[in-house]
Scaffold this motif. Sequence first.
Motif, short mmCIF file in Angstrom:
data_model
loop_
_atom_site.label_atom_id
_atom_site.label_comp_id
_atom_site.label_asym_id
_atom_site.label_seq_id
_atom_site.Cartn_x
_atom_site.Cartn_y
_atom_site.Cartn_z
N ARG A 1 0.79 -1.29 -0.02
CA ARG A 1 -0.02 -0.07 0.04
C ARG A 1 0.72 1.05 0.00
NH1 ARG A 1 -2.77 -0.61 5.38
NH2 ARG A 1 -0.76 -1.04 5.97
N ILE A 2 0.28 2.38 -0.23
CA ILE A 2 0.86 3.71 -0.17
C ILE A 2 1.68 3.77 1.25
CG2 ILE A 2 0.71 6.34 -0.21
CD1 ILE A 2 0.38 4.78 -3.01
N ASN A 3 0.82 3.43 2.21
CA ASN A 3 1.19 3.52 3.62
C ASN A 3 2.52 2.64 3.81
OD1 ASN A 3 -1.11 4.82 3.97
ND2 ASN A 3 -2.12 3.44 5.35
N ASP A 4 2.63 1.46 3.17
CA ASP A 4 3.73 0.93 3.13
C ASP A 4 5.14 1.73 2.90
OD1 ASP A 4 2.47 -1.30 4.68
OD2 ASP A 4 1.83 -2.06 2.67
N VAL B 1 5.41 4.87 2.36
CA VAL B 1 5.58 5.94 3.26
C VAL B 1 6.47 5.52 4.31
CG1 VAL B 1 4.83 7.89 4.58
CG2 VAL B 1 3.68 7.39 2.56
N ASP B 2 6.06 4.11 4.83
CA ASP B 2 6.73 3.83 5.99
C ASP B 2 8.21 3.42 5.82
OD1 ASP B 2 6.71 2.86 8.58
OD2 ASP B 2 6.07 0.94 8.29
#
Length: 277
Positions: free
Chosen positions: A13-16, A18-19
């Motif tokens: 995901r996009i969150n991954d 960014v993380d």
Amino acid sequence: MFNDLIDIIKTIRINDIVDIAIIAYVMYKFIIVIRKTRAEQLLKGLVVLIVVTKLSEWLQLRTVNYLLKNAMTVGVIALLIVFQPELRRALESLGRSEFFRKNFFIINDDMKDIKEVLGEVCDAVQFLSRSKIGALIVIERKTGLNEFIETGIFMDSKISSELLINTFIPNTPLHDGAVIIRGDRIMAAGCFLPLTDSQNLSTELGTRHRAAIGVTEVSDALAIIVSEETGTISLAQNGRISRHLDIKTLREVLISMFKAKENKAASWLKWGNKHAD
């Protein structure tokens, strides 16, 4: 196997992303902070200790593994103490980031005003260099230097080359410390600065040079040094020192820094390091 890889990519995901990017950036900044410091060697020792702990576990060396694991538990607290200077620098670097940017070098953006203030400093440095009078002048930037100002004699005087020169005349009360400048004011003289712990410096560098490097390791200040033995002009920034600068180069470096032309300033400093002994 290829299909499994595709399935894994689809789950990202996009969150991954960014993380991962945040962790990579933090690790990069951490490596930059500890590079060429004692912490670098300590970190290598920590890695060796972790590897040995895992090996003792795999080889079922129970006593060794027990001692190492307990040492690692206590070591977390020890690391906070040992890495205190590096952690402080990292936090100060975060505070000086663009997100919190605020320039405390209180001079109008007019090039004429900047040249006037820095011109007084350079005129004094030129005289001191020719006369082989030792000097250490620290210019405050974003990081406040009140803790060092308080160690000296408070002045709060308008900058002038004559005042700077007189401050460093040998055998006068204030000649043996550092002068700290804030904006267009000389805040204090005879100030005590922290000495650098770096082991990679030339043996030619004395206490003034080590103090100049030390204060730039714990702040973003600039430190100008004049050697009393040779009259050599040096400039310290970010824990690094450029030596054998002529007055023209020094003037251009200072002006470029305070006009936010960081690339130009970096190139001048690189030139200085290249010509340093």
